[in-house]
Design a protein around this motif. Sequence first.
Motif, PDB file in Angstrom:
ATOM      1  N   THR A  66     -11.756  -5.616  -6.752  1.00  0.00           N
ATOM      2  CA  THR A  66     -11.761  -4.162  -6.734  1.00  0.00           C
ATOM      3  C   THR A  66     -10.744  -3.619  -7.727  1.00  0.00           C
ATOM      4  O   THR A  66      -9.988  -4.378  -8.357  1.00  0.00           O
ATOM      5  N   GLY A  67     -10.704  -2.291  -7.815  1.00  0.00           N
ATOM      6  CA  GLY A  67      -9.692  -1.669  -8.669  1.00  0.00           C
ATOM      7  C   GLY A  67      -8.289  -2.004  -8.212  1.00  0.00           C
ATOM      8  O   GLY A  67      -7.383  -2.203  -9.037  1.00  0.00           O
ATOM      9  N   GLU A  72     -17.048   5.111  -3.446  1.00  0.00           N
ATOM     10  CA  GLU A  72     -16.341   5.093  -4.733  1.00  0.00           C
ATOM     11  C   GLU A  72     -16.124   3.673  -5.238  1.00  0.00           C
ATOM     12  O   GLU A  72     -16.203   3.406  -6.439  1.00  0.00           O
ATOM     13  N   GLU A  73     -15.852   2.724  -4.326  1.00  0.00           N
ATOM     14  CA  GLU A  73     -15.542   1.368  -4.767  1.00  0.00           C
ATOM     15  C   GLU A  73     -16.396   0.316  -4.075  1.00  0.00           C
ATOM     16  O   GLU A  73     -16.083  -0.861  -4.127  1.00  0.00           O
ATOM     17  N   TRP A  88     -19.785  -0.538  -9.916  1.00  0.00           N
ATOM     18  CA  TRP A  88     -20.611  -1.024  -8.793  1.00  0.00           C
ATOM     19  C   TRP A  88     -21.287  -2.351  -9.133  1.00  0.00           C
ATOM     20  O   TRP A  88     -22.475  -2.547  -8.937  1.00  0.00           O
ATOM     21  N   PRO A 139     -16.784  -4.119  -0.684  1.00  0.00           N
ATOM     22  CA  PRO A 139     -16.106  -3.688  -1.915  1.00  0.00           C
ATOM     23  C   PRO A 139     -16.795  -4.277  -3.147  1.00  0.00           C
ATOM     24  O   PRO A 139     -17.275  -5.421  -3.122  1.00  0.00           O
TER      25      PRO A 139
END
Length: 620
Positions: A302-303, A209-210, A225, A220
Amino acid sequence: MTSALPRWVAALALLSGLVWAALLCQQHLAGTASVIDRFETVLLDLRITLAGERPAPENITIVAIDDRTVSEVGTYPLDRKTLAELVTGIREAGAAAIAIDILLSGESTETDDAALAATLESLPAVIAAAARVADAQQTASAVPVVREALAPDPRFAETATVGLVNIVTDDGGTPRHIPLLFLSGSGLQPSFGLKALELASGRTPSLTEEGVRIGDRVQPLDLGWHLALNYYGPAETVDTISAARLLDGDPVDLHGRLAVLGVTATAVGDRFATPFDPVMPGVEIQATGIANLLDGSALLRTGAIRLTDAAAALTITLLGLAAIAFLPLAPAVFFYIALLAGWLALTMILFGQGQWLNAALPFAASLPPVIALLLSRQVFERLRSQKLARASAALSRFQSPKLAGRVAEDPTFLAVPKEQDAAMLFVDLSGYTGLSEELGPVRTRDFLKEFHTIVVDVVSQYDGVVLDFMGDGAMLGFGIPDASAEDPANAAGCCFELERRVSQWIADAGMAGRISRVRVGAHVGEVVLSRLGHDSQQQIAATGDCVNVAARLLEVAKDHDASVVLSSDLMRATSAMTELDYSPPRQATVAIRGRQQELTVGLWRSGEIPPGFVAPGGTG
């Protein structure tokens, strides 16, 4: 000084500031490009420069088609037969795989194409393709959408894998991200770097997902992406050899390495500015991305890190606005600057651990509302200062300016009574009662106004204060609100000056027949300063034996046919402060009404005032 901002202004500023910060944070979390990115890249380059150069991994080597290669071959671009020879040389040097950052499209001879295709089959290889995406300056917000692709010749695509070499640059043209996936009409397409990673590691990476999973390790990634590039240094920091060495048959050891073949020759191929180098070949950008994937040193954005940026921006905005709204101004500004400096320091510290926190977002989120609130506060405080000045000026009409100023500066002044030494002086006019009956109310008011004006002028000249006007009389104090060694001499000087000025005014106004004389009495001693009256209406007053004695001296002046009466205490204190040698023309020991102890006083009639008497602080 505390804030003068109304509460509704502070609340509105806090709400507006948080809305502004929230909008910027929303853009940041979504990866939307904004002007903030321009400032962030400057701060990012500063962090990269301060962190300094670092070694690139040893399992990747750039085989550069450089100026030497072009000069020896004699043509550019190199024909595919020469490229086949290079691939063969790379294979024979022991390379584990090859990544060719050259678009193998366009016309060539059948023989050369066949030779290159055959050599590509002999070595795990990925070749470059390029795409035109939906947004020329695609941001790290989503998987780039391919609108049109420039693919290599199908013959080569059959013998090697293909990856897209597009990168994401900032407004200054510096590559910041490499997308690892692209969305085309036929589905998701891998990037050049992702396919090279697979060949170099011998493992098929899988996307989470990340991030991207490489064996047991997860790298990460940023939104969509995107790989955030972490540069090693200037050009050729990644191990680089000239392709001419392979063509010349020089011994080259590429055992177990990924060879990245690309163009570095001057004035050909793509060039980019980086934090370490104003001109870096595109092949080294690609090699940097691949190396970041191999050694896991790509910048972490990252988020979760973006959420940290947003939380910091909202917190600094809220705390900065609250400080400006409610704290004294100087500490508030210092506190806000400390917050920003602390965030900058944190971004620098964590950058050393590979984390890319957004240094610019808290500045952009907090500065506009904080500056707006700061200006608003200054406006309101200026208005308050003007209002206080007007109030102080109005208060000065009812209180001595010295006392009014002290109350304006300190509203708690004399909330608790205090004892101190002071000289007290009383003055009145003999014959006023009959005169006021004769003049009537209007003319009496004008007469008293002239008299009171003289009193204020003289007492100000001798650094005293008017504590009260009582019709044709006044109570004056010296050493109020703050005591001084010169107070007795100032009081004595004021006595003589008042007698002289008032007597002259009476004579000039033609009142000598109706006002027989001015009487002045003064004494020195301890007084009690306090606020008298109701909580909602008060006045500053001086009380005590010293005040009572000074008031009774006017009776002594009347009984002894004198104009000025000074107590012996005041005369002794005055003599200690002046070099003038004077003695009262008359001296008497008198009883003071309401007081058991008698008092020695000096008595002066109008014509007996010592000429040239000047008290310290006065002008004579």
